[in-house]
Design an enzyme around this catalytic site. Structure first.
Site, PDB file in Angstrom:
ATOM      1  N   ASP A 274      -8.732   7.531   8.678  1.00  0.00           N
ATOM      2  CA  ASP A 274      -8.062   6.492   7.795  1.00  0.00           C
ATOM      3  C   ASP A 274      -7.033   7.037   6.664  1.00  0.00           C
ATOM      4  O   ASP A 274      -7.982   7.893   6.415  1.00  0.00           O
ATOM      5  CB  ASP A 274      -9.604   6.410   6.883  1.00  0.00           C
ATOM      6  CG  ASP A 274      -8.754   5.305   6.190  1.00  0.00           C
ATOM      7  OD1 ASP A 274      -8.124   4.445   5.761  1.00  0.00           O
ATOM      8  OD2 ASP A 274      -9.773   4.213   5.740  1.00  0.00           O
ATOM      9  N   VAL A 275      -5.637   6.544   6.905  1.00  0.00           N
ATOM     10  CA  VAL A 275      -5.291   7.135   6.008  1.00  0.00           C
ATOM     11  C   VAL A 275      -4.911   6.983   4.543  1.00  0.00           C
ATOM     12  O   VAL A 275      -4.342   7.452   3.731  1.00  0.00           O
ATOM     13  CB  VAL A 275      -3.468   6.739   6.531  1.00  0.00           C
ATOM     14  CG1 VAL A 275      -3.390   7.519   8.433  1.00  0.00           C
ATOM     15  CG2 VAL A 275      -2.941   5.279   6.477  1.00  0.00           C
TER      16      VAL A 275
ATOM     17  N   ASN B 259       3.997   4.259   9.281  1.00  0.00           N
ATOM     18  CA  ASN B 259       3.631   2.275   9.366  1.00  0.00           C
ATOM     19  C   ASN B 259       2.671   2.059   8.670  1.00  0.00           C
ATOM     20  O   ASN B 259       2.460   1.147   7.973  1.00  0.00           O
ATOM     21  CB  ASN B 259       4.105   2.930  11.087  1.00  0.00           C
ATOM     22  CG  ASN B 259       3.817   0.798  11.327  1.00  0.00           C
ATOM     23  OD1 ASN B 259       3.942   0.271  10.781  1.00  0.00           O
ATOM     24  ND2 ASN B 259       2.719   1.052  11.899  1.00  0.00           N
TER      25      ASN B 259
ATOM     26  N   TYR C 208       0.624  -5.170  -4.049  1.00  0.00           N
ATOM     27  CA  TYR C 208       1.333  -4.495  -2.319  1.00  0.00           C
ATOM     28  C   TYR C 208       2.906  -3.574  -2.768  1.00  0.00           C
ATOM     29  O   TYR C 208       3.119  -3.312  -2.955  1.00  0.00           O
ATOM     30  CB  TYR C 208       1.098  -5.382  -1.218  1.00  0.00           C
ATOM     31  CG  TYR C 208       1.753  -5.166  -0.363  1.00  0.00           C
ATOM     32  CD1 TYR C 208       1.270  -4.845   0.756  1.00  0.00           C
ATOM     33  CD2 TYR C 208       3.302  -6.633  -0.110  1.00  0.00           C
ATOM     34  CE1 TYR C 208       2.213  -4.480   2.367  1.00  0.00           C
ATOM     35  CE2 TYR C 208       4.003  -6.151   1.045  1.00  0.00           C
ATOM     36  CZ  TYR C 208       3.765  -5.206   2.296  1.00  0.00           C
ATOM     37  OH  TYR C 208       3.253  -5.160   3.327  1.00  0.00           O
TER      38      TYR C 208
ATOM     39  N   LYS D 226       4.703  -0.687  -2.292  1.00  0.00           N
ATOM     40  CA  LYS D 226       6.064  -0.785  -1.789  1.00  0.00           C
ATOM     41  C   LYS D 226       7.106   0.254  -2.036  1.00  0.00           C
ATOM     42  O   LYS D 226       7.965   1.232  -1.767  1.00  0.00           O
ATOM     43  CB  LYS D 226       6.141  -1.800  -0.595  1.00  0.00           C
ATOM     44  CG  LYS D 226       5.098  -2.175   0.286  1.00  0.00           C
ATOM     45  CD  LYS D 226       5.299  -1.048   1.449  1.00  0.00           C
ATOM     46  CE  LYS D 226       4.657  -1.375   2.728  1.00  0.00           C
ATOM     47  NZ  LYS D 226       3.935  -1.012   3.553  1.00  0.00           N
TER      48      LYS D 226
HETATM   49  N1  LIG Z   1       4.240  -8.507   9.990  1.00  0.00           N
HETATM   50  C1  LIG Z   1       5.510  -8.133   8.981  1.00  0.00           C
HETATM   51  O1  LIG Z   1       5.877  -8.969   8.631  1.00  0.00           O
HETATM   52  C2  LIG Z   1       5.763  -6.897   7.741  1.00  0.00           C
HETATM   53  C3  LIG Z   1       6.664  -7.327   6.804  1.00  0.00           C
HETATM   54  C4  LIG Z   1       6.905  -6.348   6.150  1.00  0.00           C
HETATM   55  C5  LIG Z   1       6.172  -5.543   5.992  1.00  0.00           C
HETATM   56  N2  LIG Z   1       5.553  -4.536   7.112  1.00  0.00           N
HETATM   57  C6  LIG Z   1       4.991  -3.707   7.076  1.00  0.00           C
HETATM   58  O2  LIG Z   1       4.906  -3.126   7.685  1.00  0.00           O
HETATM   59  C7  LIG Z   1       3.727  -2.085   8.613  1.00  0.00           C
HETATM   60  C8  LIG Z   1       3.169  -2.543   9.670  1.00  0.00           C
HETATM   61  O3  LIG Z   1       2.346  -3.510   9.901  1.00  0.00           O
HETATM   62  P1  LIG Z   1       2.138  -4.995  10.511  1.00  0.00           P
HETATM   63  O4  LIG Z   1       3.038  -6.074  11.061  1.00  0.00           O
HETATM   64  O5  LIG Z   1       2.437  -4.001  12.553  1.00  0.00           O
HETATM   65  O6  LIG Z   1       0.278  -4.672  10.059  1.00  0.00           O
HETATM   66  P2  LIG Z   1      -0.716  -4.663  11.431  1.00  0.00           P
HETATM   67  O7  LIG Z   1       0.046  -5.671  13.054  1.00  0.00           O
HETATM   68  O8  LIG Z   1      -1.707  -5.404  10.957  1.00  0.00           O
HETATM   69  O9  LIG Z   1      -0.968  -3.226  11.842  1.00  0.00           O
HETATM   70  C9  LIG Z   1      -1.345  -2.206  10.897  1.00  0.00           C
HETATM   71  C10 LIG Z   1      -2.120  -0.809  11.734  1.00  0.00           C
HETATM   72  O10 LIG Z   1      -1.840  -0.084  10.824  1.00  0.00           O
HETATM   73  C11 LIG Z   1      -3.631   0.595  10.821  1.00  0.00           C
HETATM   74  N3  LIG Z   1      -3.760   1.147   9.700  1.00  0.00           N
HETATM   75  C12 LIG Z   1      -4.168  -0.438   8.398  1.00  0.00           C
HETATM   76  N4  LIG Z   1      -4.903   0.047   8.027  1.00  0.00           N
HETATM   77  C13 LIG Z   1      -5.144   1.564   8.072  1.00  0.00           C
HETATM   78  C14 LIG Z   1      -5.727   2.705   7.763  1.00  0.00           C
HETATM   79  N5  LIG Z   1      -7.252   2.866   6.204  1.00  0.00           N
HETATM   80  N6  LIG Z   1      -6.071   4.481   8.273  1.00  0.00           N
HETATM   81  C15 LIG Z   1      -5.184   3.616   9.224  1.00  0.00           C
HETATM   82  N7  LIG Z   1      -4.056   3.088   9.867  1.00  0.00           N
HETATM   83  C16 LIG Z   1      -4.267   2.259   9.522  1.00  0.00           C
HETATM   84  C17 LIG Z   1      -4.135  -0.926  11.865  1.00  0.00           C
HETATM   85  O11 LIG Z   1      -5.005  -0.324  12.252  1.00  0.00           O
HETATM   86  P3  LIG Z   1      -6.472  -0.435  12.266  1.00  0.00           P
HETATM   87  O12 LIG Z   1      -6.391  -1.514  11.208  1.00  0.00           O
HETATM   88  O13 LIG Z   1      -7.546   0.039  13.148  1.00  0.00           O
HETATM   89  O14 LIG Z   1      -6.370   0.999  11.145  1.00  0.00           O
HETATM   90  C18 LIG Z   1      -2.851  -1.278  12.460  1.00  0.00           C
HETATM   91  O15 LIG Z   1      -2.327  -0.166  13.714  1.00  0.00           O
HETATM   92  C19 LIG Z   1       3.306  -2.119   7.392  1.00  0.00           C
HETATM   93  O16 LIG Z   1       3.867  -1.363   6.420  1.00  0.00           O
HETATM   94  C20 LIG Z   1       3.119  -3.388   6.506  1.00  0.00           C
HETATM   95  O17 LIG Z   1       3.300  -3.284   5.306  1.00  0.00           O
HETATM   96  C21 LIG Z   1       5.056  -5.998   7.750  1.00  0.00           C
END
Ligand SMILES: NC(=O)c1ccc[n+]([C@@H]2O[C@H](COP(=O)([O-])OP(=O)(O)OC[C@H]3O[C@@H](n4cnc5c(N)ncnc54)[C@H](OP(=O)(O)O)[C@@H]3O)[C@@H](O)[C@H]2O)c1
Length: 262
Positions: free
Chosen positions: A63-64, A90, A156, A160
């Site tokens: 857990d980061v 990420n 959030y 960021k």
């Molecule tokens: N998707 C979008 O539209 C979007 C837009 C702008 C920015 N982003 C950014 O892109 C990044 C990835 O987003 P995503 O949409 O791919 O998210 P996602 O589908 O929810 O995947 C998130 C990943 O991070 C892990 N994670 C979450 N909390 C964690 C913790 N406390 N410790 C370790 N690992 C953790 C999750 O696994 P576990 O839950 O098992 O820990 C999963 O592997 C994020 O930083 C997000 O803010 C996404």
């Protein structure tokens, strides 16, 4: 000389050791796949393993959000990889609330821990090794939402925004050591986390009495589709590769044209 070894590109990261946080699904899993394809040895992490952790990557549960989690992860990276040349932060999440004053204290802290301080802590543990080797590349995954901060997401977007500012400052500090630091700010990308956030946003907006159009939750970016995780992963691969060897302190917005001023 660069050798083409497979259809997806060059082995430009051969011999590099990469750590990617949040690589069990979504954008993180796509980044892991791109780095593996480019020849890197990859360790990734999430709070729990899933079947979508890309094959070929080593995985450790962590857990980061906590200092202890960052320390355990840094120790695992040293043990599994022997050091880190490429570090991709990420892991992140956005949980909307009904306006700024409805965001509880503990949610502010959690947003800061996950979306900002996790990177600061892990960098502080792994940057010294990069500095000693006088090489390394770091990518911080931010969000294009920083460009349009709205009440339900202020914890959030503030986290960021802090991450982007920190990323630029770290880049300047580390430039003389040959370590590059950049950020990537995705727009709306189709991932499990992104979809869950947008569903919650629509519910929160309905409770707040906002029309769906006011939330942007249903907007399609000008390029005509939502982003795919690999759209972001390719940008990250570029930034951590030698193709970006004269780029540091940048924030690359990857958003299908949604924020032309970004
Ligand atoms: N998707 C979008 O539209 C979007 C837009 C702008 C920015 N982003 C950014 O892109 C990044 C990835 O987003 P995503 O949409 O791919 O998210 P996602 O589908 O929810 O995947 C998130 C990943 O991070 C892990 N994670 C979450 N909390 C964690 C913790 N406390 N410790 C370790 N690992 C953790 C999750 O696994 P576990 O839950 O098992 O820990 C999963 O592997 C994020 O930083 C997000 O803010 C996404």
């Amino acid at each position: 000389m660069t050798t083409i070894e497979n259809g997806s590109g060059t082995r430009e990261l051969a011999g590099k050791r990469a750590l990617v946080t949040g690589g069990s699904r979504g954008i993180g899993a796509a980044i892991v796949r791109r780095l593996l394809d480019a020849g890197a040895e990859v360790l990734t992490t999430a709070r729990s393993a899933t079947s979508t952790v890309p094959e070929g990557a080593a995985f450790v549960e962590a857990d980061v959000r906590t200092r202890a989690g960052a320390e355990a992860l840094a120790a695992a990276a040293r043990e599994v990889l022997g050091g880190v040349d490429v570090l991709v932060h990420n892991a992140g999440e956005a949980r909307p609330h009904e306006g700024a004053s409805a965001i509880p204290d503990e949610e502010w802290q959690d947003a800061l821990d996950l979306n900002y301080l996790a990177s600061v802590r892990l960098d502080s543990l792994l940057v010294p090794g990069m500095r000693d080797r006088r090489s390394g590349a770091i990518a911080h995954v931010s969000s294009a939402a920083v460009l349009t901060p709205v009440g339900p997401f202020l914890h959030y977007t503030a986290a960021k925004a802090a991450l982007e500012n920190y990323s630029r400052g770290l880049a300047l500090e580390l430039a003389p050591s040959g370590v590059r630091v950049n950020a990537v700010a995705p727009g709306r990308v189709a991932t499990p986390g992104g979809e869950a956030t947008r569903e919650r946003w629509a519910e929160v907006s309905a409770r707040m009495g906002a029309a769906p159009a006011e939330t942007n939750a249903d907007d399609t970016p000008p390029l005509g589709r939502d982003g795919l995780p690999d759209d972001v992963a390719r940008a990250v691969l570029f930034l951590v590769s030698d193709r970006a060897s004269w780029l540091t302190g940048r924030n690359l917005v990857v958003d299908g044209g949604e924020f032309p001023m970004g």
